[in-house]
Design a protein around this motif. Sequence first.
Motif, PDB file in Angstrom:
ATOM      1  N   HIS A 107       0.823  -1.217   0.000  1.00 41.24           N
ATOM      2  CA  HIS A 107       0.000   0.000   0.000  1.00 41.24           C
ATOM      3  C   HIS A 107       0.857   1.267   0.000  1.00 41.24           C
ATOM      4  O   HIS A 107       0.339   2.364  -0.208  1.00 41.24           O
ATOM      5  CB  HIS A 107      -0.946   0.002   1.199  1.00 41.24           C
ATOM      6  N   ARG A 108       2.161   1.128   0.237  1.00 37.48           N
ATOM      7  CA  ARG A 108       3.061   2.281   0.219  1.00 37.48           C
ATOM      8  C   ARG A 108       3.916   2.320  -1.042  1.00 37.48           C
ATOM      9  O   ARG A 108       4.674   3.268  -1.243  1.00 37.48           O
ATOM     10  CB  ARG A 108       4.003   2.251   1.429  1.00 37.48           C
ATOM     11  N   SER A 109       3.813   1.291  -1.859  1.00 35.70           N
ATOM     12  CA  SER A 109       4.687   1.194  -3.029  1.00 35.70           C
ATOM     13  C   SER A 109       4.033   1.783  -4.269  1.00 35.70           C
ATOM     14  O   SER A 109       3.039   1.245  -4.768  1.00 35.70           O
ATOM     15  CB  SER A 109       5.035  -0.278  -3.300  1.00 35.70           C
ATOM     16  N   PRO A 110       4.574   2.887  -4.804  1.00 31.29           N
ATOM     17  CA  PRO A 110       4.023   3.422  -6.053  1.00 31.29           C
ATOM     18  C   PRO A 110       4.043   2.386  -7.180  1.00 31.29           C
ATOM     19  O   PRO A 110       3.139   2.368  -8.026  1.00 31.29           O
ATOM     20  CB  PRO A 110       4.955   4.603  -6.368  1.00 31.29           C
ATOM     21  N   GLY A 111       5.043   1.507  -7.178  1.00 35.03           N
ATOM     22  CA  GLY A 111       5.139   0.503  -8.235  1.00 35.03           C
ATOM     23  C   GLY A 111       3.952  -0.432  -8.258  1.00 35.03           C
ATOM     24  O   GLY A 111       3.317  -0.641  -9.289  1.00 35.03           O
ATOM     25  N   VAL A 112       3.618  -1.018  -7.104  1.00 37.06           N
ATOM     26  CA  VAL A 112       2.495  -1.962  -7.054  1.00 37.06           C
ATOM     27  C   VAL A 112       1.164  -1.230  -7.176  1.00 37.06           C
ATOM     28  O   VAL A 112       0.197  -1.766  -7.746  1.00 37.06           O
ATOM     29  CB  VAL A 112       2.545  -2.820  -5.773  1.00 37.06           C
ATOM     30  N   LEU A 113       1.092   0.004  -6.717  1.00 34.39           N
ATOM     31  CA  LEU A 113      -0.141   0.773  -6.864  1.00 34.39           C
ATOM     32  C   LEU A 113      -0.412   1.071  -8.334  1.00 34.39           C
ATOM     33  O   LEU A 113      -1.557   0.967  -8.803  1.00 34.39           O
ATOM     34  CB  LEU A 113      -0.054   2.076  -6.063  1.00 34.39           C
ATOM     35  N   ARG A 114       0.626   1.405  -9.084  1.00 29.00           N
ATOM     36  CA  ARG A 114       0.439   1.685 -10.517  1.00 29.00           C
ATOM     37  C   ARG A 114       0.084   0.419 -11.276  1.00 29.00           C
ATOM     38  O   ARG A 114      -0.730   0.430 -12.203  1.00 29.00           O
ATOM     39  CB  ARG A 114       1.705   2.328 -11.084  1.00 29.00           C
ATOM     40  N   TRP A 115       0.733  -0.714 -10.891  1.00 29.73           N
ATOM     41  CA  TRP A 115       0.401  -1.993 -11.522  1.00 29.73           C
ATOM     42  C   TRP A 115      -1.060  -2.326 -11.268  1.00 29.73           C
ATOM     43  O   TRP A 115      -1.797  -2.705 -12.180  1.00 29.73           O
ATOM     44  CB  TRP A 115       1.305  -3.093 -10.968  1.00 29.73           C
ATOM     45  N   SER A 116      -1.487  -2.168 -10.034  1.00 28.56           N
ATOM     46  CA  SER A 116      -2.871  -2.469  -9.669  1.00 28.56           C
ATOM     47  C   SER A 116      -3.842  -1.545 -10.391  1.00 28.56           C
ATOM     48  O   SER A 116      -4.928  -1.976 -10.809  1.00 28.56           O
ATOM     49  CB  SER A 116      -3.059  -2.335  -8.155  1.00 28.56           C
ATOM     50  N   GLU A 117      -3.473  -0.291 -10.552  1.00 29.37           N
ATOM     51  CA  GLU A 117      -4.342   0.655 -11.253  1.00 29.37           C
ATOM     52  C   GLU A 117      -4.548   0.227 -12.702  1.00 29.37           C
ATOM     53  O   GLU A 117      -5.672   0.287 -13.225  1.00 29.37           O
ATOM     54  CB  GLU A 117      -3.726   2.059 -11.192  1.00 29.37           C
ATOM     55  N   THR A 118      -3.484  -0.226 -13.350  1.00 32.17           N
ATOM     56  CA  THR A 118      -3.602  -0.680 -14.733  1.00 32.17           C
ATOM     57  C   THR A 118      -4.488  -1.918 -14.817  1.00 32.17           C
ATOM     58  O   THR A 118      -5.356  -2.022 -15.700  1.00 32.17           O
ATOM     59  CB  THR A 118      -2.210  -0.996 -15.320  1.00 32.17           C
ATOM     60  N   VAL A 119      -4.296  -2.859 -13.912  1.00 37.17           N
ATOM     61  CA  VAL A 119      -5.113  -4.081 -13.911  1.00 37.17           C
ATOM     62  C   VAL A 119      -6.573  -3.747 -13.639  1.00 37.17           C
ATOM     63  O   VAL A 119      -7.487  -4.276 -14.291  1.00 37.17           O
ATOM     64  CB  VAL A 119      -4.586  -5.087 -12.877  1.00 37.17           C
ATOM     65  N   LEU A 120      -6.821  -2.845 -12.690  1.00 42.74           N
ATOM     66  CA  LEU A 120      -8.196  -2.463 -12.383  1.00 42.74           C
ATOM     67  C   LEU A 120      -8.868  -1.779 -13.566  1.00 42.74           C
ATOM     68  O   LEU A 120     -10.072  -1.973 -13.802  1.00 42.74           O
ATOM     69  CB  LEU A 120      -8.221  -1.539 -11.160  1.00 42.74           C
ATOM     70  N   ALA A 121      -8.107  -1.007 -14.316  1.00 46.88           N
ATOM     71  CA  ALA A 121      -8.677  -0.375 -15.511  1.00 46.88           C
ATOM     72  C   ALA A 121      -9.109  -1.432 -16.529  1.00 46.88           C
ATOM     73  O   ALA A 121     -10.179  -1.325 -17.143  1.00 46.88           O
ATOM     74  CB  ALA A 121      -7.656   0.581 -16.135  1.00 46.88           C
ATOM     75  N   ARG A 133     -14.904  -6.692  -8.532  1.00 52.82           N
ATOM     76  CA  ARG A 133     -13.601  -6.173  -8.962  1.00 52.82           C
ATOM     77  C   ARG A 133     -12.571  -6.279  -7.837  1.00 52.82           C
ATOM     78  O   ARG A 133     -11.404  -6.581  -8.076  1.00 52.82           O
ATOM     79  CB  ARG A 133     -13.755  -4.725  -9.428  1.00 52.82           C
ATOM     80  N   VAL A 134     -13.008  -6.048  -6.607  1.00 54.37           N
ATOM     81  CA  VAL A 134     -12.124  -6.202  -5.440  1.00 54.37           C
ATOM     82  C   VAL A 134     -11.595  -7.631  -5.385  1.00 54.37           C
ATOM     83  O   VAL A 134     -10.384  -7.875  -5.252  1.00 54.37           O
ATOM     84  CB  VAL A 134     -12.879  -5.884  -4.134  1.00 54.37           C
ATOM     85  N   ILE A 135     -12.521  -8.576  -5.464  1.00 51.61           N
ATOM     86  CA  ILE A 135     -12.143  -9.985  -5.361  1.00 51.61           C
ATOM     87  C   ILE A 135     -11.244 -10.399  -6.514  1.00 51.61           C
ATOM     88  O   ILE A 135     -10.278 -11.143  -6.328  1.00 51.61           O
ATOM     89  CB  ILE A 135     -13.405 -10.870  -5.301  1.00 51.61           C
ATOM     90  N   ALA A 136     -11.534  -9.902  -7.712  1.00 52.63           N
ATOM     91  CA  ALA A 136     -10.722 -10.244  -8.882  1.00 52.63           C
ATOM     92  C   ALA A 136      -9.277  -9.795  -8.692  1.00 52.63           C
ATOM     93  O   ALA A 136      -8.333 -10.562  -8.945  1.00 52.63           O
ATOM     94  CB  ALA A 136     -11.315  -9.617 -10.138  1.00 52.63           C
ATOM     95  N   LEU A 137      -9.077  -8.561  -8.230  1.00 52.28           N
ATOM     96  CA  LEU A 137      -7.720  -8.051  -8.042  1.00 52.28           C
ATOM     97  C   LEU A 137      -6.999  -8.826  -6.947  1.00 52.28           C
ATOM     98  O   LEU A 137      -5.833  -9.208  -7.108  1.00 52.28           O
ATOM     99  CB  LEU A 137      -7.751  -6.566  -7.682  1.00 52.28           C
TER     100      LEU A 137
END
Length: 204
Positions: A107-121, A133-137
């Motif tokens: 939750h503090r890593s910009p890297g994993v947050l950006r990866w997650s944002e792309t996947v969520l999109a 969508r929560v469960i999928a991610l």
Amino acid sequence: MPRPRSLTPGRISAAALTVIDRDGLAGLSMRTVAKELGLSTMALYRYVHDREELERLVVELVLGAVDIEPPSSDASWRERVEVMVRRLRDTVGAHPSVVPLTLTHRHRSPGVLRWSETVLAILTEAGFEGEQRVIALRCLLGYVIGAIQLEHLGPLSGEGTVAVAALPQDEFPYMAETARHARNVSADQEFLGGLAVLLRGLRA
């Protein structure tokens, strides 16, 4: 005294990652990283507050290298998610001892947050909403993290599979037979096969 310009966060995180790759996560400490950098432990404290900060630096060094560019929109949502998951596996899998830290500091890593944002999109475009969508991610993150640990700590090509294949068939007929087949399954087959099953299940 001003800090030497040569001792950047990048150098510190690279040294910490070297320690983890060589000695495992248990080997990470202010002392071992300072030694890797050729410093005294007290000198390192001028740049990093504690081990937790070292961990965050390492996580961002690793996860910051993951390609977060959205895959081609011409592909299906499953193909696009697979690309993203494979990128995460390839990058983090090169440093498997870091996996537990990715959970602690995600939750503090910009890297994993950006990866997650792309996947969520991608998931949103595919029609995933709300709790689905929560469960999928979470399923995708859980799968890739667990798969990396299985691949490196309990690989099908390892001694564990051989031992299971040799179990008494009268007690463990299914385990023994399955283990004999498992010896022929490559790491990529295992990972991609499991991911395909997961992606089909998400839509269901």
